[in-house]
Design an enzyme around this catalytic site. Structure first.
Site, mmCIF file in Angstrom:
data_model
loop_
_atom_site.group_PDB
_atom_site.id
_atom_site.type_symbol
_atom_site.label_atom_id
_atom_site.label_comp_id
_atom_site.label_asym_id
_atom_site.label_seq_id
_atom_site.Cartn_x
_atom_site.Cartn_y
_atom_site.Cartn_z
ATOM 1 N N HIS A 1 3.937 7.111 3.879
ATOM 2 C CA HIS A 1 4.886 6.018 3.699
ATOM 3 C C HIS A 1 4.421 5.097 2.578
ATOM 4 O O HIS A 1 3.276 5.175 2.133
ATOM 5 C CB HIS A 1 5.094 5.220 4.998
ATOM 6 C CG HIS A 1 3.884 4.475 5.504
ATOM 7 N ND1 HIS A 1 3.006 5.005 6.421
ATOM 8 C CD2 HIS A 1 3.407 3.232 5.235
ATOM 9 C CE1 HIS A 1 2.055 4.116 6.696
ATOM 10 N NE2 HIS A 1 2.267 3.026 5.976
ATOM 11 N N HIS B 1 0.835 -1.209 0.000
ATOM 12 C CA HIS B 1 0.000 0.000 0.000
ATOM 13 C C HIS B 1 0.863 1.250 0.000
ATOM 14 O O HIS B 1 2.046 1.200 0.317
ATOM 15 C CB HIS B 1 -0.977 0.040 1.186
ATOM 16 C CG HIS B 1 -0.327 0.047 2.537
ATOM 17 N ND1 HIS B 1 -0.019 -1.101 3.224
ATOM 18 C CD2 HIS B 1 0.079 1.055 3.336
ATOM 19 C CE1 HIS B 1 0.533 -0.805 4.387
ATOM 20 N NE2 HIS B 1 0.611 0.510 4.483
ATOM 21 N N GLU C 1 7.735 1.068 4.970
ATOM 22 C CA GLU C 1 7.221 0.011 5.840
ATOM 23 C C GLU C 1 7.454 -1.320 5.146
ATOM 24 O O GLU C 1 7.225 -1.445 3.943
ATOM 25 C CB GLU C 1 5.714 0.227 6.064
ATOM 26 C CG GLU C 1 5.052 -0.815 6.944
ATOM 27 C CD GLU C 1 3.554 -0.565 7.153
ATOM 28 O OE1 GLU C 1 2.944 0.185 6.356
ATOM 29 O OE2 GLU C 1 3.007 -1.111 8.116
HETATM 30 CO CO CO Z 1 1.198 1.213 6.329
#
Ligand code: CO
Length: 134
Positions: free
Chosen positions: A79, A7, A130
């Site tokens: 992020h 994502h 991440e």
């Molecule tokens: Co995330």
């Protein structure tokens, strides 16, 4: 080592407006908001054919994204999340290469109930990264 883009997370000052923008203007499939008290955020997911967009909105007084929104009052990309097959092996390899893992370096259970780690943006082209166990 990294796999799919899981994502892209966008911090948003107004979840209702963000939802309307993606649902109506962009014609995307958008979830209802979900409070994540353990993470200090409310999340909304935009489901795309090949990945997700995750809206992050502060929840509570101590939200990790409050400062980001202070600096970016109109919202912004917070992020990006890549999947890895083995998060501990990925962490050890990155640390051996000199990359900084945020926090205590141990994976935490993320918003999707899978172990995640965050990597210092200064080591990755100014982007908070991440890693999520696939
Ligand atoms: Co995330």
């Amino acid at each position: 080592m990294i796999g799919k883009l899981n994502h892209v997370a966008i911090a948003v000052p107004d979840l209702t407006a963000a939802t309307a923008l993606y649902r109506s203007t962009l014609g995307a499939q958008v979830s209802d908001p979900v409070d994540q008290p353990d993470h200090g955020v409310t999340t909304v997911f935009v489901e795309l054919p090949n990945t997700k967009i995750e809206f992050l909105h502060p929840l509570g007084d101590d939200s990790p994204i409050a400062k980001f929104l202070e600096k970016n009052p109109g919202g912004g990309i917070h992020h990006i999340c890549y999947e890895v097959d083995d998060i501990l092996a990925a962490r050890d390899r990155l640390k051996a290469d000199g990359a900084r893992v945020l926090g205590d370096g141990e994976p935490k259970i993320g918003a999707h109930h899978k172990p995640v780690l965050f990597l210092h943006p200064k080591d990755f082209l100014g982007t908070l990264v991440e890693l999520e166990q696939a």
